[in-house]
Design a protein around this motif. Structure first.
Motif, short mmCIF file in Angstrom:
data_model
loop_
_atom_site.label_atom_id
_atom_site.label_comp_id
_atom_site.label_asym_id
_atom_site.label_seq_id
_atom_site.Cartn_x
_atom_site.Cartn_y
_atom_site.Cartn_z
N ILE A 58 18.80 64.33 -0.19
CA ILE A 58 17.39 64.15 0.16
C ILE A 58 16.55 65.10 -0.69
CG2 ILE A 58 15.66 64.34 1.99
CD1 ILE A 58 17.94 64.08 4.02
N GLY A 59 15.45 64.58 -1.23
CA GLY A 59 14.46 65.43 -1.90
C GLY A 59 13.13 65.29 -1.20
N THR A 60 12.46 66.40 -0.92
CA THR A 60 11.21 66.36 -0.17
C THR A 60 10.06 66.96 -0.96
OG1 THR A 60 11.65 68.49 0.91
CG2 THR A 60 12.35 66.49 2.08
N VAL A 61 8.86 66.46 -0.66
CA VAL A 61 7.59 67.05 -1.09
C VAL A 61 6.67 67.07 0.12
CG1 VAL A 61 7.73 66.39 -3.53
CG2 VAL A 61 6.77 64.79 -1.86
N VAL A 62 5.65 67.93 0.09
CA VAL A 62 4.66 67.99 1.16
C VAL A 62 3.31 67.64 0.53
CG1 VAL A 62 3.63 69.36 3.00
CG2 VAL A 62 6.00 69.78 2.31
N LEU A 64 1.90 66.26 5.33
CA LEU A 64 2.99 65.33 5.63
C LEU A 64 4.16 65.57 4.70
CD1 LEU A 64 0.89 62.06 6.03
CD2 LEU A 64 1.72 63.55 7.85
N THR A 65 5.37 65.55 5.25
CA THR A 65 6.58 65.72 4.46
C THR A 65 7.13 64.36 4.07
OG1 THR A 65 7.09 67.76 5.65
CG2 THR A 65 8.88 66.77 4.38
N HIS A 66 7.17 64.09 2.76
CA HIS A 66 7.68 62.83 2.23
C HIS A 66 9.03 63.06 1.58
CE1 HIS A 66 3.84 61.10 3.13
NE2 HIS A 66 3.20 61.77 2.19
N ALA A 67 9.79 61.98 1.45
CA ALA A 67 11.16 62.16 0.94
C ALA A 67 11.64 60.91 0.24
CB ALA A 67 12.11 62.50 2.09
N LYS A 68 12.60 61.12 -0.67
CA LYS A 68 13.43 60.06 -1.22
C LYS A 68 14.87 60.52 -1.14
CE LYS A 68 10.41 57.30 -4.07
NZ LYS A 68 10.41 56.30 -5.17
N THR A 69 15.78 59.56 -1.08
CA THR A 69 17.20 59.88 -1.02
C THR A 69 17.95 59.12 -2.10
OG1 THR A 69 17.70 58.11 0.56
CG2 THR A 69 17.10 60.25 1.47
N VAL A 70 19.07 59.71 -2.52
CA VAL A 70 19.93 59.06 -3.50
C VAL A 70 21.38 59.29 -3.10
CG1 VAL A 70 18.33 59.26 -5.45
CG2 VAL A 70 19.99 61.10 -5.00
N PRO A 71 22.29 58.39 -3.53
CA PRO A 71 23.71 58.69 -3.40
C PRO A 71 24.04 59.94 -4.22
CG PRO A 71 23.36 56.38 -3.94
CD PRO A 71 22.06 57.07 -4.14
N ILE A 72 25.04 60.66 -3.83
CA ILE A 72 25.38 61.93 -4.46
C ILE A 72 25.53 61.80 -5.97
CG2 ILE A 72 27.83 61.56 -3.95
CD1 ILE A 72 25.99 64.95 -4.17
N ARG A 73 26.05 60.67 -6.43
CA ARG A 73 26.29 60.50 -7.86
C ARG A 73 24.99 60.31 -8.65
NH1 ARG A 73 31.77 60.68 -9.91
NH2 ARG A 73 32.89 61.45 -8.09
N ARG A 74 23.87 60.13 -7.96
CA ARG A 74 22.57 59.98 -8.62
C ARG A 74 21.76 61.27 -8.58
NH1 ARG A 74 19.93 56.15 -11.46
NH2 ARG A 74 18.15 56.10 -10.02
N THR A 75 22.37 62.37 -8.19
CA THR A 75 21.64 63.62 -8.03
C THR A 75 20.99 64.08 -9.33
OG1 THR A 75 23.16 64.30 -6.27
CG2 THR A 75 21.83 66.02 -7.29
N ASN A 76 21.72 64.03 -10.42
CA ASN A 76 21.16 64.49 -11.69
C ASN A 76 20.00 63.61 -12.16
OD1 ASN A 76 22.73 66.79 -12.09
ND2 ASN A 76 24.41 65.62 -12.98
N THR A 77 20.06 62.33 -11.87
CA THR A 77 18.96 61.44 -12.23
C THR A 77 17.71 61.79 -11.42
OG1 THR A 77 20.48 59.66 -12.79
CG2 THR A 77 18.21 59.03 -12.30
N PHE A 78 17.91 62.15 -10.15
CA PHE A 78 16.79 62.57 -9.30
C PHE A 78 16.13 63.82 -9.89
CE2 PHE A 78 15.71 62.76 -4.44
CZ PHE A 78 14.36 62.84 -4.74
#
Length: 450
Positions: A23-27, A32-46
Motif C-alpha cells: 500500500i502507498g498512501t498520500v494525504v 483525506l488519506t488516499h491510497a493505491k496498492t500493488v502486488p509485491i512484485r510491482r513494488t519497484n514500479t510503484f
C-alpha cells in the motif's frame, strides 16, 4: 528523481515474510488519506516511474462527493504517485506500507504535494543549520461499526476502566506498532468517553508525519478486528471537547538546543524565543491549515484545551502555544507544543506551516511577547487586548479568508498548496456552512477515518 529499487533478494525476503500486497498512501489538502496498492512484485514500479493519479486527488472533499476544482487542478493531466522505498514497513496480514509523494511525468515534484512541501521546509531548516524534530499526538474516539456512540458505563477521564474495557484493542495497537517500528511513548484514555490519546516518538519532520499516517492505519485496522471504528473528527459529537492532533517540536543547531539551557524566557535561547514568536504571530494566518475544516470550530472553544487564544505559556494548556521546559520530565529537552492542530489537518502541511513560521521568526529575530501565566479566558477583554492576546475565530470562513490573504504562508509553502487548501475548505463552507453543530458533527464524524 529516481528511486533506488529493491533488489530481487529484498522482494523475495518480503514474500518469505508473507507480504503479497504493498500500500502507498498520500494525504490531500482536505486531510483525506488516499491510497493505491500493488502486488509485491510491482513494488519497484510503484516507486519509479510511479502509478498514475489524476490531479483531482488534491481536490477531493470530505463529503465523499465533492471535488474542489481550481484553475490549476481539474480533469486534465496525469501525475505520478511514487513510493518512498526507504520508509517501507511490513504491517502484517500480508501487507506492507510506504508513504508516497506526487511527481510529474518527468519526475519533477508537484508543488501542491504535502509531503514534498514539508520536505522543502525541512531542507530550508537544514540549510540554516537547524535540525528539527517533531513529536505527534493522536487523539481519537472509538465508536461502533456504524459510527455510533459506545456505552460509557465504566469510563472515567484518564481512568483505568477505559484501558480494561478496551484491553484487547490497546494491546493489539501496541503490538502492531512495535512490529513495524512505530514508537509509542504513551497510550492512555482521554477526557471524553471512549477517547484515547497516543504520543509518538519524536522524529525528523517528514519521518514523523509518515509515522503518524502509519499509526492511523494501525489503529484503524485494530479497531476493525474488534468490531469497532475510529473517529478522527475534531468534533465527533457536538458538545464534546473534541479531539486534537497536537504537535511538539524542538530545534537544534551545532551550538545546542534552542529551547533549553538558554538565558531567555523559560530557559529558551534568543533564537528559540524568535522561533516561538514566529509561530505565534503566524497562527491566525495558518489556522486554515492547522484546524480549518468545517467542524474544527466546534472544538476551537475556550475550556477545550484547544488553544483558542493566540498566546504562549509554560505548561499552559489553554494557550495556543504551550512551552515545555527541559528537565527530568522532558527527556528530549525543551519543546513547543502547538495546541490548535486537529485531526482534520493534513499533518505534512501542518508541520510545514509550523516549522516555516518558526524559521521565519528566527530569520528576522521576531520579538517574543510576554508569557501568559494563567488561563487567558480568565483575563478581561481589556487585559487581553493590552497583552496582544487574540481570540482565534471558530468561524471557518474567517480562518479561510486569513489563509487565502496570507502573503507569509504563500511565501513559505507556495501558492499551489495554499490555493488547494482554500479550495477544499471553501467547498465545505459553501455546502455545509448552514448546518447546526449536531448535524455537522454527525455528517463528518467518520470523514477522516481509516
Amino acid at each position: 528523481m529516481t528511486a533506488t529499487p529493491l533488489a530481487a533478494a529484498a522482494i523475495a525476503q518480503l514474500e518469505a515474510e508473507g507480504v503479497d500486497t504493498v500500500i502507498g498512501t498520500v494525504v490531500n489538502p482536505a486531510g483525506l488519506t488516499h491510497a493505491k496498492t500493488v502486488p509485491i512484485r510491482r513494488t519497484n514500479t510503484f516507486a519509479d516511474p510511479g502509478l498514475g493519479a489524476s490531479p483531482s486527488w488534491h481536490a477531493f472533499a470530505i463529503d465523499q462527493t465533492g471535488i474542489a476544482f481550481t484553475d490549476d487542478v481539474g480533469v486534465i493531466g496525469d501525475q505520478r504517485l511514487r513510493l518512498d522505498l526507504s520508509a517501507l514497513r511490513i504491517i502484517g496480514d500480508g501487507l506492507a506500507w510506504a508513504p508516497a509523494s506526487f511527481f510529474e511525468q518527468d519526475g519533477t515534484p508537484v508543488p501542491v504535494c504535502a509531503r514534498g512541501t514539508l520536505g522543502r521546509i525541512e531542507g530550508a531548516l537544514a540549510g540554516a543549520g537547524i535540525d528539527a524534530v517533531i513529536g505527534h499526538e493522536i487523539e481519537f474516539l472509538l465508536v461502533d461499526a456504524d459510527g455510533g456512540r459506545l456505552p460509557s458505563t465504566l469510563w472515567a477521564q484518564y481512568g483505568l476502566a477505559g484501558v480494561l474495557e478496551h484491553e484487547g484493542f490497546v494491546r493489539d495497537v501496541i503490538a502492531a506498532a512495535a512490529a513495524c517500528g512505530v514508537g509509542i511513548e504513551q497510550f492512555h484514555p482521554e477526557y471524553a468517553a471512549n477517547q484515547f490519546e497516543i504520543s509518538l516518538t519524536p522524529l525528523a519532520p517528514v519521518a514523523a508525519a509518515d509515522q503518524l499516517v502509519l499509526t492511523r492505519i494501525i489503529i484503524g485496522r485494530a479497531a476493525r478486528r474488534h468490531g469497532l471504528r475510529v473517529s478522527l473528527s475534531p468534533a465527533p459529537f457536538a458538545g464534546s471537547v473534541g479531539s486534537g492532533a497536537h504537535q511538539h517540536f524542538s530545534l537544534t543547531t551545532p551550538e545546542g538546543r534552542l529551547f533549553s539551557d538558554g538565558t531567555g524566557a523559560a530557559g529558551m535561547t534568543v533564537a528559540g524565543e524568535a522561533a516561538v514568536a514566529g509561530v505565534l504571530r503566524g497562527l491566525p494566518q495558518a489556522q486554515g491549515i492547522l484546524c480549518g475544516s468545517i467542524v474544527s470550530g466546534l472544538r476551537m472553544r475556550p475550556g477545550n484545551w484547544a488553544g483558542a487564544y493566540a498566546c504562549w505559556g509554560t505548561e499552559n494548556r489553554e494557550a495556543a502555544v504551550r512551552f515545555v521546559q527541559g528537565g527530568p520530565g522532558a527527556p528530549y529537552g525543551g519543546n513547543v507544543e502547538v495546541k490548535v492542530i486537529d485531526p482534520s489537518a493534513n499533518p505534512y502541511l501542518a508541520s510545514a506551516a509550523i516549522l516555516g513560521l518558526a524559521l521565519d521568526g528566527i530569520k528576522d529575530m521576531a520579538a517574543l511577547p510576554p508569557e501568559t501565566t494563567i488561563d487567558p479566558a480568565k483575563l478581561s477583554d481589556a487585559d487581553r487586548d493590552a497583552a496582544g492576546i487574540l481570540r482565534l475565530p471558530d468561524a471557518q470562513s474567517e480562518a479561510i479568508a486569513a489563509l487565502d490573504d496570507s502573503e507569509l504562508l504563500r511565501a513559505l509553502l507556495g501558492d499551489p498548496a495554499i490555493d488547494m487548501v482554500v479550495a477544499v475548505r471553501r467547498m465545505e463552507q459553501d455546502r455545509y456552512g448552514d448546518l447546526d453543530p449536531e448535524r455537522l458533527a454527525d455528517k463528518f464524524r467518520m470523514a477522516w477515518s481509516l
